[in-house]
Design an enzyme around this catalytic site. Structure first.
Site, PDB file in Angstrom:
ATOM      1  N   HIS A  72      19.905   2.302 -16.196  1.00  0.00           N
ATOM      2  CA  HIS A  72      20.575   1.287 -16.126  1.00  0.00           C
ATOM      3  C   HIS A  72      21.567   2.040 -17.288  1.00  0.00           C
ATOM      4  O   HIS A  72      22.400   1.278 -16.354  1.00  0.00           O
ATOM      5  CB  HIS A  72      19.956  -0.031 -16.049  1.00  0.00           C
ATOM      6  CG  HIS A  72      19.654  -0.188 -17.666  1.00  0.00           C
ATOM      7  ND1 HIS A  72      18.666  -0.155 -18.504  1.00  0.00           N
ATOM      8  CD2 HIS A  72      20.847  -1.292 -18.444  1.00  0.00           C
ATOM      9  CE1 HIS A  72      19.079  -0.505 -19.713  1.00  0.00           C
ATOM     10  NE2 HIS A  72      20.049  -1.606 -19.687  1.00  0.00           N
ATOM     11  N   ASP A 130      12.509   3.200 -16.114  1.00  0.00           N
ATOM     12  CA  ASP A 130      13.857   3.310 -16.375  1.00  0.00           C
ATOM     13  C   ASP A 130      14.691   4.134 -17.329  1.00  0.00           C
ATOM     14  O   ASP A 130      14.158   4.147 -18.277  1.00  0.00           O
ATOM     15  CB  ASP A 130      14.506   2.045 -17.002  1.00  0.00           C
ATOM     16  CG  ASP A 130      15.555   1.635 -17.549  1.00  0.00           C
ATOM     17  OD1 ASP A 130      16.834   2.285 -17.021  1.00  0.00           O
ATOM     18  OD2 ASP A 130      15.920   0.243 -18.360  1.00  0.00           O
ATOM     19  N   SER A 159      20.798  -1.129 -25.468  1.00  0.00           N
ATOM     20  CA  SER A 159      19.986  -0.166 -23.911  1.00  0.00           C
ATOM     21  C   SER A 159      19.943   1.036 -24.172  1.00  0.00           C
ATOM     22  O   SER A 159      21.156   1.550 -23.793  1.00  0.00           O
ATOM     23  CB  SER A 159      20.593  -0.252 -22.723  1.00  0.00           C
ATOM     24  OG  SER A 159      19.867  -1.527 -22.163  1.00  0.00           O
TER      25      SER A 159
HETATM   26  C1  4AZ Z   1      20.670  -5.161 -22.347  1.00  0.00           C
HETATM   27  O1  4AZ Z   1      20.628  -5.945 -21.552  1.00  0.00           O
HETATM   28  C2  4AZ Z   1      19.258  -5.821 -23.004  1.00  0.00           C
HETATM   29  N1  4AZ Z   1      15.815  -7.587 -26.236  1.00  0.00           N
HETATM   30  C3  4AZ Z   1      18.777  -4.295 -23.790  1.00  0.00           C
HETATM   31  C4  4AZ Z   1      17.780  -4.978 -24.583  1.00  0.00           C
HETATM   32  C5  4AZ Z   1      17.329  -6.556 -24.417  1.00  0.00           C
HETATM   33  C6  4AZ Z   1      17.957  -7.142 -24.064  1.00  0.00           C
HETATM   34  C7  4AZ Z   1      18.839  -6.750 -23.719  1.00  0.00           C
HETATM   35  C8  4AZ Z   1      15.681  -6.933 -25.506  1.00  0.00           C
HETATM   36  O2  4AZ Z   1      20.785  -4.221 -22.132  1.00  0.00           O
END
Ligand code: 4AZ
Length: 268
Positions: free
Chosen positions: A86, A132, A222
């Site tokens: 993503h 992912d 992320s």
């Molecule tokens: C995000 O939106 C995201 N708590 C990444 C990790 C987590 C929540 C949201 C984990 O990229």
């Protein structure tokens, strides 16, 4: 008589050790509760602490054409970076770059590398459905060091402590961090994760976090690494908010994709 005396001593030593152990556990438990509380004063990733790139030399971040950090990544080869699908999806829409060797975003330390190829898992649709994972190839050699990629699923035993690092938000809906942060989170069982997320797929995901919340990856983290002693075990994927009780972070289950990562790393 040395024999019986020694035998007699052993239980006493053991009880002393037990009492000491219990005291330590109690202290550790209390510490966890205190730092794990949402009111904890030191935000990190969410609830961690400032980290040094020297300790996580494989951690990199992705920047868009406006120079904004939007995801993390992890060096897996001399010119390859693993990240979340993503995050890599943005490659076609944004002119993305890999920033390596820059612990603090406000500096121009390290190297900026252009992405020449983005391999995205062919079955990827959205984070909540799994797969992912992506591997980016950059122009030139990455500074730092590649993380080794876990192949043994034993690393996912519930309770095993792992470390997540990134430059993402320090609170749910909060600001992104200027510098690298790290947090220790325990691996969560498939059953517990399934209870938290309806779409949980144990073949392609794994959860980590505390039951009481407070310490977690967040938006902007992320694509970044979840490691155990320099070995990559997860990639930050998604979650219901950040640090919410009963909502652990969901990570890409790296052991499932170890072969694919190696294959993508071999190909220039
Ligand atoms: C995000 O939106 C995201 N708590 C990444 C990790 C987590 C929540 C949201 C984990 O990229």
């Amino acid at each position: 008589m040395p024999g019986p005396r020694n035998h007699g001593n052993r239980p006493r030593t053991a009880s002393a050790a037990l009492i000491l152990g219990a005291a330590l556990l109690l202290t550790a438990g209390l510490t966890t509760v205190v730092t794990g509380s949402p009111a904890a004063a030191t935000p990190a990733i969410v609830g961690g602490e400032r980290a040094s790139l020297a300790d996580y030399p494989y951690a990199v971040y992705l920047e868009d054409s406006a120079g904004t950090q939007f995801c993390g990544g992890v060096i897996v080869g001399t010119s390859t970076v693993a990240t979340a699908a993503h995050c890599a999806e943005a490659v076609s829409t944004k002119d993305i770059r890999v920033i390596a060797g820059r612990e603090d975003k406000r500096t121009d330390d390290g190297t900026t590398l252009a992405v020449t190829k983005a391999w995205v898992h062919p079955d990827y649709e959205k984070a909540e459905q799994g797969d992912d994972i992506a591997v980016l190839t950059v122009r030139g050699r990455l500074p730092g060091r590649a993380a080794s990629v876990a192949r043994d699923t034993g690393v996912y035993a519930a309770g095993t402590k792992a470390t997540v690092v990134g430059w993402g938000r320090v609170a749910d809906g909060g600001d992104r961090s200027d510098y690298l942060r790290a947090a220790v989170v325990p691996m969560v069982s498939d059953a517990t994760c399934r209870a938290a997320y309806e779409s949980y797929d144990p073949a392609s995901m794994v959860c980590a976090g505390y039951r009481e919340g407070g310490i977690d990856a967040c938006k902007g983290d992320s694509g970044g690494p979840l490691v155990i002693g320099g070995t990559l075990v997860g990639i930050v994927s998604f979650g219901d908010g950040c640090g919410k009780p009963g909502k652990p972070g969901v990570y890409t289950r790296v052991t499932t994709f170890a072969g694919t990562i190696a294959q993508q790393t071999r190909r220039p």
